[in-house]
Design a protein around this motif. Structure first.
Motif, PDB file in Angstrom:
ATOM      1  N   VAL A  40     -47.083 -43.399  80.308  1.00 14.62           N
ATOM      2  CA  VAL A  40     -46.417 -42.925  81.520  1.00 14.62           C
ATOM      3  C   VAL A  40     -46.895 -43.865  82.612  1.00 14.62           C
ATOM      4  N   GLY A  41     -45.957 -44.632  83.135  1.00 16.00           N
ATOM      5  CA  GLY A  41     -46.345 -45.726  84.014  1.00 16.00           C
ATOM      6  C   GLY A  41     -47.168 -46.712  83.204  1.00 16.00           C
ATOM      7  N   GLU A  42     -48.309 -47.082  83.705  1.00 16.76           N
ATOM      8  CA  GLU A  42     -49.179 -48.023  82.990  1.00 16.76           C
ATOM      9  C   GLU A  42     -50.221 -47.318  82.129  1.00 16.76           C
ATOM     10  N   ASP A  43     -50.263 -45.983  82.179  1.00 19.62           N
ATOM     11  CA  ASP A  43     -51.305 -45.219  81.486  1.00 19.62           C
ATOM     12  C   ASP A  43     -50.896 -44.845  80.062  1.00 19.62           C
ATOM     13  N   LEU A  44     -51.752 -45.187  79.098  1.00 12.11           N
ATOM     14  CA  LEU A  44     -51.567 -44.734  77.719  1.00 12.11           C
ATOM     15  C   LEU A  44     -51.978 -43.267  77.679  1.00 12.11           C
ATOM     16  N   VAL A  45     -51.026 -42.365  77.417  1.00 10.49           N
ATOM     17  CA  VAL A  45     -51.312 -40.927  77.458  1.00 10.49           C
ATOM     18  C   VAL A  45     -51.418 -40.300  76.076  1.00 10.49           C
ATOM     19  N   ALA A  46     -50.923 -40.972  75.048  1.00  8.34           N
ATOM     20  CA  ALA A  46     -51.042 -40.480  73.672  1.00  8.34           C
ATOM     21  C   ALA A  46     -50.897 -41.663  72.724  1.00  8.34           C
ATOM     22  N   GLN A  47     -51.734 -41.687  71.707  1.00  7.30           N
ATOM     23  CA  GLN A  47     -51.717 -42.784  70.749  1.00  7.30           C
ATOM     24  C   GLN A  47     -51.493 -42.204  69.355  1.00  7.30           C
ATOM     25  N   ARG A  48     -50.230 -42.273  68.912  1.00  7.33           N
ATOM     26  CA  ARG A  48     -49.849 -41.761  67.590  1.00  7.33           C
ATOM     27  C   ARG A  48     -50.424 -40.363  67.359  1.00  7.33           C
ATOM     28  N   ASP A  49     -50.220 -39.480  68.341  1.00  6.43           N
ATOM     29  CA  ASP A  49     -50.783 -38.137  68.310  1.00  6.43           C
ATOM     30  C   ASP A  49     -49.752 -37.134  68.833  1.00  6.43           C
ATOM     31  N   PRO A  50     -48.927 -36.581  67.934  1.00  3.69           N
ATOM     32  CA  PRO A  50     -47.878 -35.668  68.398  1.00  3.69           C
ATOM     33  C   PRO A  50     -48.431 -34.436  69.107  1.00  3.69           C
ATOM     34  N   ALA A  51     -49.597 -33.943  68.697  1.00  3.23           N
ATOM     35  CA  ALA A  51     -50.185 -32.775  69.362  1.00  3.23           C
ATOM     36  C   ALA A  51     -50.556 -33.096  70.800  1.00  3.23           C
ATOM     37  N   ALA A  52     -51.016 -34.317  71.052  1.00  2.92           N
ATOM     38  CA  ALA A  52     -51.361 -34.719  72.421  1.00  2.92           C
ATOM     39  C   ALA A  52     -50.111 -34.802  73.284  1.00  2.92           C
ATOM     40  N   VAL A  53     -49.008 -35.283  72.717  1.00  3.76           N
ATOM     41  CA  VAL A  53     -47.746 -35.354  73.466  1.00  3.76           C
ATOM     42  C   VAL A  53     -47.286 -33.943  73.812  1.00  3.76           C
ATOM     43  N   THR A  54     -47.303 -33.057  72.828  1.00  6.69           N
ATOM     44  CA  THR A  54     -46.895 -31.673  73.049  1.00  6.69           C
ATOM     45  C   THR A  54     -47.748 -31.035  74.141  1.00  6.69           C
ATOM     46  N   ALA A  55     -49.059 -31.190  74.043  1.00  7.00           N
ATOM     47  CA  ALA A  55     -49.971 -30.587  75.022  1.00  7.00           C
ATOM     48  C   ALA A  55     -49.736 -31.148  76.420  1.00  7.00           C
ATOM     49  N   LEU A  56     -49.461 -32.445  76.518  1.00  7.67           N
ATOM     50  CA  LEU A  56     -49.221 -33.068  77.815  1.00  7.67           C
ATOM     51  C   LEU A  56     -47.978 -32.483  78.475  1.00  7.67           C
ATOM     52  N   TRP A  57     -46.888 -32.368  77.725  1.00  5.61           N
ATOM     53  CA  TRP A  57     -45.660 -31.830  78.292  1.00  5.61           C
ATOM     54  C   TRP A  57     -45.847 -30.354  78.649  1.00  5.61           C
ATOM     55  N   GLN A  58     -46.569 -29.603  77.836  1.00  2.00           N
ATOM     56  CA  GLN A  58     -46.835 -28.197  78.164  1.00  2.00           C
ATOM     57  C   GLN A  58     -47.671 -28.078  79.427  1.00  2.00           C
ATOM     58  N   ARG A  59     -48.556 -29.033  79.657  1.00  2.00           N
ATOM     59  CA  ARG A  59     -49.423 -29.022  80.836  1.00  2.00           C
ATOM     60  C   ARG A  59     -48.670 -29.359  82.117  1.00  2.00           C
ATOM     61  N   PHE A  60     -47.679 -30.249  82.040  1.00  2.01           N
ATOM     62  CA  PHE A  60     -47.020 -30.750  83.238  1.00  2.01           C
ATOM     63  C   PHE A  60     -45.668 -30.119  83.550  1.00  2.01           C
ATOM     64  N   VAL A  61     -44.915 -29.698  82.540  1.00  2.00           N
ATOM     65  CA  VAL A  61     -43.530 -29.266  82.761  1.00  2.00           C
ATOM     66  C   VAL A  61     -43.473 -27.741  82.945  1.00  2.00           C
ATOM     67  N   ARG A  62     -42.877 -27.335  84.043  1.00  2.00           N
ATOM     68  CA  ARG A  62     -42.706 -25.906  84.336  1.00  2.00           C
ATOM     69  C   ARG A  62     -41.602 -25.342  83.435  1.00  2.00           C
ATOM     70  N   VAL A  63     -41.907 -24.260  82.749  1.00  2.00           N
ATOM     71  CA  VAL A  63     -40.932 -23.571  81.897  1.00  2.00           C
ATOM     72  C   VAL A  63     -40.503 -22.301  82.630  1.00  2.00           C
ATOM     73  N   HIS A  64     -39.206 -22.102  82.738  1.00  2.00           N
ATOM     74  CA  HIS A  64     -38.629 -20.979  83.473  1.00  2.00           C
ATOM     75  C   HIS A  64     -38.395 -19.793  82.532  1.00  2.00           C
ATOM     76  N   PRO A  65     -38.022 -18.627  83.062  1.00  2.00           N
ATOM     77  CA  PRO A  65     -37.894 -17.424  82.225  1.00  2.00           C
ATOM     78  C   PRO A  65     -36.977 -17.566  81.004  1.00  2.00           C
ATOM     79  N   ASN A  66     -36.043 -18.501  81.042  1.00  2.00           N
ATOM     80  CA  ASN A  66     -35.171 -18.683  79.870  1.00  2.00           C
ATOM     81  C   ASN A  66     -35.823 -19.564  78.795  1.00  2.00           C
ATOM     82  N   GLY A  67     -37.087 -19.972  79.015  1.00  2.00           N
ATOM     83  CA  GLY A  67     -37.805 -20.771  78.023  1.00  2.00           C
ATOM     84  C   GLY A  67     -37.562 -22.264  78.111  1.00  2.00           C
TER      85      GLY A  67
END
Length: 161
Positions: A40-67
């Motif tokens: 993301v930008g110049e930062d390596l945020v996950a290296q061949r790690d699908p769980a890290a990608v999932t956790a990152l998106w769960q941490r940053f993206v707001r989920v609304h009542p419809n899921g």
């Protein structure tokens, strides 16, 4: 050489990302990048790690009542190029629009993706994604943590990567 079937498989991978993200399916989104380095930008945020990608998106993206994030990621301008034997790279643009509750429909992010792919056992896979968001609207209903816009960021191009 990238043939028609190869191009369609790569295009499908590129479009599965917004399909999963806009549906709030972060685990499947993470699996798309099981063999990839994600920046993301110049930062390596996950290296061949699908769980890290999932956790990152769960941490940053707001989920609304419809899921879902109540967004549509519109990916366009896809350019796919040969990058060596069983290798390809791609450029695409992204526009994110959102409508959430009383928040009217509007663009909230524009940017681009630089992707690399490898063909393994007859199937194309991501090996790298570089997310370059450089234009921002009101992200208050989309992200759980703020992003700051920088005026010195250029759109991504392979020539500058």
């Amino acid at each position: 050489m990238i043939g028609g079937d190869d191009h369609r498989q790569i295009e499908r991978l590129v479009h599965l990302y917004p399909y999963y993200l806009d549906d709030g399916r972060f685990t499947e989104l993470g699996e798309l990048f099981a063999d990839a380095d994600l920046y993301v930008g110049e930062d390596l945020v996950a290296q061949r790690d699908p769980a890290a990608v999932t956790a990152l998106w769960q941490r940053f993206v707001r989920v609304h009542p419809n899921g879902t994030p109540r967004t549509r990621h519109i990916v366009s301008n896809l350019l796919v190029d040969d990058d060596g034997p069983d290798r390809a790279r791609a450029y695409s643009s992204v526009l994110v629009v959102q409508h959430a509750g009383t928040f009217p429909l509007q663009p909230v992010i524009a940017g681009d993706y630089l992707d690399r792919f490898a063909k393994v056992d007859g199937r194309w896979r991501f090996t790298e994604r570089r997310i370059g968001n450089d234009l921002f609207g009101d992200l208050s209903r989309h992200l759980l943590e703020p992003m700051t816009a920088r005026d010195d960021v250029l759109p991504q191009r392979w020539e500058r990567a």
